[in-house]
Design a protein around this motif. Structure first.
Motif, PDB file in Angstrom:
ATOM      1  N   PHE A  79       0.863  -1.087  -0.133  1.00  0.00           N
ATOM      2  CA  PHE A  79      -0.062   0.062  -0.036  1.00  0.00           C
ATOM      3  C   PHE A  79       0.895   1.340   0.130  1.00  0.00           C
ATOM      4  O   PHE A  79       1.998   1.234   0.515  1.00  0.00           O
ATOM      5  N   MET A  80       0.318   2.216  -0.466  1.00  0.00           N
ATOM      6  CA  MET A  80       1.106   3.480  -0.681  1.00  0.00           C
ATOM      7  C   MET A  80       0.880   4.516   0.554  1.00  0.00           C
ATOM      8  O   MET A  80       1.783   5.205   0.856  1.00  0.00           O
ATOM      9  N   ALA A  81      -0.213   4.450   1.087  1.00  0.00           N
ATOM     10  CA  ALA A  81      -0.605   5.602   2.182  1.00  0.00           C
ATOM     11  C   ALA A  81      -1.378   4.870   3.167  1.00  0.00           C
ATOM     12  O   ALA A  81      -2.115   3.728   2.846  1.00  0.00           O
ATOM     13  N   VAL A  82      -1.802   5.430   4.081  1.00  0.00           N
ATOM     14  CA  VAL A  82      -2.882   5.165   5.157  1.00  0.00           C
ATOM     15  C   VAL A  82      -3.858   6.243   5.475  1.00  0.00           C
ATOM     16  O   VAL A  82      -3.042   7.779   5.224  1.00  0.00           O
ATOM     17  N   GLY A  83      -4.804   6.019   5.594  1.00  0.00           N
ATOM     18  CA  GLY A  83      -5.872   7.082   5.757  1.00  0.00           C
ATOM     19  C   GLY A  83      -6.925   6.697   7.039  1.00  0.00           C
ATOM     20  O   GLY A  83      -7.161   5.709   6.948  1.00  0.00           O
ATOM     21  N   LEU A  84      -6.814   7.655   7.930  1.00  0.00           N
ATOM     22  CA  LEU A  84      -7.643   7.326   9.198  1.00  0.00           C
ATOM     23  C   LEU A  84      -8.678   8.414   9.480  1.00  0.00           C
ATOM     24  O   LEU A  84      -8.401   9.798   9.289  1.00  0.00           O
ATOM     25  N   LEU A  85      -9.723   8.045   9.971  1.00  0.00           N
ATOM     26  CA  LEU A  85     -10.820   9.096  10.330  1.00  0.00           C
ATOM     27  C   LEU A  85     -10.841   8.968  11.860  1.00  0.00           C
ATOM     28  O   LEU A  85     -10.970   7.820  12.422  1.00  0.00           O
ATOM     29  N   ALA A  86     -10.791   9.885  12.667  1.00  0.00           N
ATOM     30  CA  ALA A  86     -10.762   9.982  14.102  1.00  0.00           C
ATOM     31  C   ALA A  86     -11.525  11.028  14.722  1.00  0.00           C
ATOM     32  O   ALA A  86     -11.752  12.072  13.947  1.00  0.00           O
ATOM     33  N   ARG A  87     -12.282  10.693  15.856  1.00  0.00           N
ATOM     34  CA  ARG A  87     -12.892  11.685  16.150  1.00  0.00           C
ATOM     35  C   ARG A  87     -12.647  12.099  17.796  1.00  0.00           C
ATOM     36  O   ARG A  87     -12.327  11.095  18.705  1.00  0.00           O
ATOM     37  N   LYS A  88     -12.749  13.398  18.218  1.00  0.00           N
ATOM     38  CA  LYS A  88     -12.335  13.900  19.584  1.00  0.00           C
ATOM     39  C   LYS A  88     -13.590  13.582  20.413  1.00  0.00           C
ATOM     40  O   LYS A  88     -14.567  13.822  20.175  1.00  0.00           O
ATOM     41  N   SER A  89     -13.440  12.856  21.729  1.00  0.00           N
ATOM     42  CA  SER A  89     -14.344  12.746  22.486  1.00  0.00           C
ATOM     43  C   SER A  89     -15.226  13.756  22.971  1.00  0.00           C
ATOM     44  O   SER A  89     -14.668  15.004  22.902  1.00  0.00           O
ATOM     45  N   GLY A  90     -16.321  13.582  23.671  1.00  0.00           N
ATOM     46  CA  GLY A  90     -17.051  14.756  24.141  1.00  0.00           C
ATOM     47  C   GLY A  90     -18.107  15.261  23.369  1.00  0.00           C
ATOM     48  O   GLY A  90     -18.215  16.725  23.725  1.00  0.00           O
ATOM     49  N   ALA A  91     -18.525  14.735  22.296  1.00  0.00           N
ATOM     50  CA  ALA A  91     -19.470  15.424  21.462  1.00  0.00           C
ATOM     51  C   ALA A  91     -20.610  16.071  22.229  1.00  0.00           C
ATOM     52  O   ALA A  91     -21.029  15.437  23.246  1.00  0.00           O
ATOM     53  N   THR A  92     -21.035  17.091  21.815  1.00  0.00           N
ATOM     54  CA  THR A  92     -22.444  17.758  22.727  1.00  0.00           C
ATOM     55  C   THR A  92     -23.540  17.174  21.791  1.00  0.00           C
ATOM     56  O   THR A  92     -23.559  16.927  20.634  1.00  0.00           O
ATOM     57  N   GLN A  93     -24.636  17.331  22.720  1.00  0.00           N
ATOM     58  CA  GLN A  93     -25.899  16.785  22.104  1.00  0.00           C
ATOM     59  C   GLN A  93     -26.631  17.983  21.487  1.00  0.00           C
ATOM     60  O   GLN A  93     -27.677  17.847  21.267  1.00  0.00           O
ATOM     61  N   HIS A  94     -26.278  19.165  21.791  1.00  0.00           N
ATOM     62  CA  HIS A  94     -27.085  20.331  21.479  1.00  0.00           C
ATOM     63  C   HIS A  94     -26.684  21.022  20.317  1.00  0.00           C
ATOM     64  O   HIS A  94     -26.905  22.047  19.985  1.00  0.00           O
ATOM     65  N   GLY A  95     -25.751  20.371  19.394  1.00  0.00           N
ATOM     66  CA  GLY A  95     -25.275  21.047  18.352  1.00  0.00           C
ATOM     67  C   GLY A  95     -24.085  22.004  18.617  1.00  0.00           C
ATOM     68  O   GLY A  95     -23.600  21.934  19.777  1.00  0.00           O
ATOM     69  N   PRO A  96     -23.783  22.675  17.660  1.00  0.00           N
ATOM     70  CA  PRO A  96     -22.667  23.596  17.715  1.00  0.00           C
ATOM     71  C   PRO A  96     -22.796  24.780  18.775  1.00  0.00           C
ATOM     72  O   PRO A  96     -24.085  25.199  18.885  1.00  0.00           O
ATOM     73  N   ARG A  97     -21.883  25.250  19.486  1.00  0.00           N
ATOM     74  CA  ARG A  97     -22.067  26.188  20.319  1.00  0.00           C
ATOM     75  C   ARG A  97     -22.086  27.518  19.638  1.00  0.00           C
ATOM     76  O   ARG A  97     -21.365  27.934  18.804  1.00  0.00           O
ATOM     77  N   VAL A  98     -22.996  28.284  19.991  1.00  0.00           N
ATOM     78  CA  VAL A  98     -23.287  29.788  19.344  1.00  0.00           C
ATOM     79  C   VAL A  98     -22.710  30.707  20.431  1.00  0.00           C
ATOM     80  O   VAL A  98     -23.213  30.656  21.271  1.00  0.00           O
ATOM     81  N   ARG A  99     -22.054  31.631  19.795  1.00  0.00           N
ATOM     82  CA  ARG A  99     -21.346  32.425  20.816  1.00  0.00           C
ATOM     83  C   ARG A  99     -22.155  33.749  20.528  1.00  0.00           C
ATOM     84  O   ARG A  99     -22.312  34.418  19.560  1.00  0.00           O
ATOM     85  N   ARG A 100     -22.487  34.286  21.817  1.00  0.00           N
ATOM     86  CA  ARG A 100     -23.404  35.521  21.623  1.00  0.00           C
ATOM     87  C   ARG A 100     -22.503  36.827  21.787  1.00  0.00           C
ATOM     88  O   ARG A 100     -21.155  36.639  22.149  1.00  0.00           O
ATOM     89  N   PRO A 101     -22.779  37.919  21.163  1.00  0.00           N
ATOM     90  CA  PRO A 101     -22.097  39.065  20.872  1.00  0.00           C
ATOM     91  C   PRO A 101     -21.713  39.462  22.450  1.00  0.00           C
ATOM     92  O   PRO A 101     -22.437  39.324  23.307  1.00  0.00           O
ATOM     93  N   ALA A 102     -20.432  40.085  22.657  1.00  0.00           N
ATOM     94  CA  ALA A 102     -19.891  40.547  24.075  1.00  0.00           C
ATOM     95  C   ALA A 102     -20.961  41.551  24.691  1.00  0.00           C
ATOM     96  O   ALA A 102     -21.053  41.325  25.860  1.00  0.00           O
ATOM     97  N   SER A 103     -21.738  42.289  23.980  1.00  0.00           N
ATOM     98  CA  SER A 103     -22.528  43.239  24.631  1.00  0.00           C
ATOM     99  C   SER A 103     -23.517  42.383  25.295  1.00  0.00           C
ATOM    100  O   SER A 103     -24.056  42.514  26.439  1.00  0.00           O
TER     101      SER A 103
END
Length: 145
Positions: A111-135
Motif C-alpha cells: 500500500f502507498m499510504a494510510v488514511g484514518l478518520l478519528a473523532r475527539k471525545s465529548g460530543a455535545t448533544q445540543h449541536g454547535p455552540r453559538v457565541r453571543r456578542p460581547a454586549s
C-alpha cells in the motif's frame, strides 16, 4: 509526518484544536520514494498511525490502506494513472478498509499510504455552540436582557 520535528506537532496539535466531537482526517504516505526536503526519517503503518492518534486522545473510527499491490508496484516503477485501465483505478481497487478489531493481522497487500478518520471525545448533544456578542454577555452578567 515523515520527520520527527514535523510529526510531533502534527499529531499533538489537532486534538487541542478540535471541538468536542470534531473529526480529524489523517493521510500519511507509507510506501513512497525517498525524499530529502525535509529529511525523510520514517513512515506510519496503519497500526502505528492508529496508536499515535489513540495516544493523543482521539477515537479512531475507520482505517484505510490506499493503493494495493498492483497499483503501488506500478507507481514505484514509474507508471502513472494514464498507464492504468479504469477498473484498476476504481474506489474498490484504491481504498481498502481495515478491520479495526484485527489490525495486527499482516497484510499481503502493498500500500502507498494510510488514511484514518478519528473523532475527539465529548460530543455535545445540543449541536454547535453559538457565541453571543460581547454586549449580550456583558448585559447577561449584569442582570439585563
Amino acid at each position: 509526518m515523515t520527520s520527527p520535528a514535523a510529526s510531533r506537532p502534527a499529531v499533538s496539535t489537532p486534538p487541542r484544536m478540535l471541538r468536542p466531537g470534531g473529526l480529524l482526517i489523517l493521510y500519511a504516505p507509507f510506501l513512497t520514494k525517498y525524499h530529502n526536503a525535509p529529511l525523510d526519517y520514517f513512515r506510519y503503518t496503519h497500526v502505528g498511525a492508529s496508536h499515535v492518534l489513540k495516544a493523543a486522545g482521539l477515537a479512531v473510527r475507520s482505517v484505510h490502506l490506499v493503493g494495493g499491490s498492483e497499483l503501488t508496484s506500478a507507481w514505484l516503477l514509474g507508471f502513472g494513472s494514464g498507464d492504468m485501465q479504469p477498473p484498476q483505478l476504481d474506489d474498490a481497487s484504491i481504498l481498502h478498509e481495515v478491520d479495526r478489531r484485527n489490525m495486527s493481522k499482516p497484510s499481503d497487500e502493498l500500500f502507498m499510504a494510510v488514511g484514518l478518520l478519528a473523532r475527539k471525545s465529548g460530543a455535545t448533544q445540543h449541536g454547535p455552540r453559538v457565541r453571543r456578542p460581547a454586549s449580550a454577555r456583558y448585559n447577561a452578567t449584569r442582570g439585563h436582557q
